[in-house]
Scaffold this motif. Structure first.
Motif, PDB file in Angstrom:
ATOM      1  N   GLU A  52      37.515  49.102  40.165  1.00 14.75           N
ATOM      2  CA  GLU A  52      36.173  49.850  40.864  1.00 14.75           C
ATOM      3  C   GLU A  52      35.864  49.327  42.195  1.00 14.75           C
ATOM      4  N   VAL A  53      35.952  47.915  42.470  1.00 10.53           N
ATOM      5  CA  VAL A  53      35.598  47.523  43.791  1.00 10.53           C
ATOM      6  C   VAL A  53      36.546  48.016  44.740  1.00 10.53           C
ATOM      7  N   LYS A  54      37.822  48.326  44.431  1.00  3.94           N
ATOM      8  CA  LYS A  54      38.906  48.675  45.391  1.00  3.94           C
ATOM      9  C   LYS A  54      38.783  50.267  45.671  1.00  3.94           C
ATOM     10  N   SER A  55      38.577  50.926  44.736  1.00  2.00           N
ATOM     11  CA  SER A  55      38.493  52.586  44.769  1.00  2.00           C
ATOM     12  C   SER A  55      37.052  53.049  45.103  1.00  2.00           C
ATOM     13  N   ALA A  56      35.875  52.510  44.604  1.00  3.24           N
ATOM     14  CA  ALA A  56      34.750  52.985  44.618  1.00  3.24           C
ATOM     15  C   ALA A  56      33.831  51.999  45.807  1.00  3.24           C
ATOM     16  N   GLY A  57      34.202  50.693  45.919  1.00  5.69           N
ATOM     17  CA  GLY A  57      33.319  49.840  46.442  1.00  5.69           C
ATOM     18  C   GLY A  57      31.864  49.581  45.827  1.00  5.69           C
ATOM     19  N   THR A  58      31.920  49.739  44.532  1.00  5.17           N
ATOM     20  CA  THR A  58      30.837  49.198  44.010  1.00  5.17           C
ATOM     21  C   THR A  58      30.977  48.205  42.974  1.00  5.17           C
ATOM     22  N   PHE A  59      29.855  47.519  42.275  1.00  2.00           N
ATOM     23  CA  PHE A  59      30.228  46.513  41.894  1.00  2.00           C
ATOM     24  C   PHE A  59      29.319  46.509  40.378  1.00  2.00           C
TER      25      PHE A  59
END
Length: 278
Positions: A246-253
């Protein structure tokens, strides 16, 4: 910490009670503390989960490493702990016996020996040697607070022979094993057949590939103990991968909403500071 004999008697009693109980598989001291907090009555180590935590494949760690990890799990809780002792860490019966003695020395009150060789060309020990290994382990455990589980590995190694599996479990029982275990049985009918054919408590693993059944269904089939192998460790690693992706592909947490709080974890972990040598 409870006496080792007290833990052993508690583990033995769990196998003698009505129905089935779940013995989950932590892979380190921290996961052991989390599982103990949920009210489980006993724990069992997982060779796969431990290996993954070291960046290794299953069955690639030596006896000293496995026992060191098991000792940390024993120290982390007051629960009885049984260990995945793989193939006994050597083909010879005396090696299996020594593994049992060393396991008991670190506070374990149970452990399993399997009949797999680790050799893909000949993955299962001949029955006579497999029985000798279990017999040596059982003799080593005699008089000690240690419950011996014997594993028949046919179904994990491409040998789906139920008759031979039962024959092996029966021979392991006669050789002195206290608990019997055939991981990878294909369905509830096979599980029921195994349970009906042997005279010792049967362990079944859930969470691997294939069908899953509830504890109630397994108990009705005659199972006394249910483990999860490395599946809890794989579930934890799955959570890690999903969060990282999620962090790598969407930049969200957003994954953090499902994470345990720091306060919750701190409440379950030891506050004792490790002493430095010297």
């Amino acid at each position: 910490m409870p006496d080792q004999w007290v833990k052993f008697k508690k583990l033995k009693a769990l196998h003698e009670g009505d129905g089935a109980f779940v013995i989950p598989n932590p892979w380190d001291a921290g996961s052991a503390r989390l599982l103990a907090s949920l009210g489980f009555e006993a724990l069992a180590t997982t060779s796969a989960g431990h290996a993954f935590s070291k960046g290794r494949r299953d069955s690639c760690l030596g006896r000293a490493e496995v026992l060191e990890n098991a000792a940390e799990i024993v120290e982390a809780t007051d629960l009885p702990v049984s260990a995945d002792l793989e193939d006994g860490f050597g083909p010879e019966p005396e090696t299996c016996a020594e593994t049992i003695r060393l396991a008991c020395d670190i506070g374990l009150v149970g452990g399993s020996i399997e009949d797999a060789t680790g050799d893909g060309a000949a993955p299962i020990h001949d029955l006579s040697q497999a029985v000798e290994r279990v017999q040596a382990a059982a003799e080593a455990a005699r008089g000690l607070p240690f419950l011996l589980t014997a594993r028949a590995e046919n179904f994990l190694w491409g040998r789906p022979d139920l008759d031979d599996t039962i024959r092996r479990l029966q021979a392991f029982s006669a050789a002195g094993a206290h608990v019997l275990y055939a991981p990878g049985l294909p369905d509830i009918a096979a599980i029921r057949t195994v349970c009906a054919a042997v005279d010792k408590p049967v362990n079944v693993v859930m969470g691997l590939a294939g069908p899953t059944y509830s504890v109630a269904e397994l108990a009705q089939a005659g199972v006394r103990r249910v483990s999860v192998g490395g599946s809890f460790a794989r579930a934890a690693l799955g959570g890690l991968m999903r969060a990282a992706q999620e962090v790598k592909s969407a930049g969200t947490f957003t994954y953090a909403a499902e994470a345990l709080s720091g306060a919750t974890i701190a409440g379950l972990m030891s506050g004792e500071k490790r002493r430095e040598p010297g």
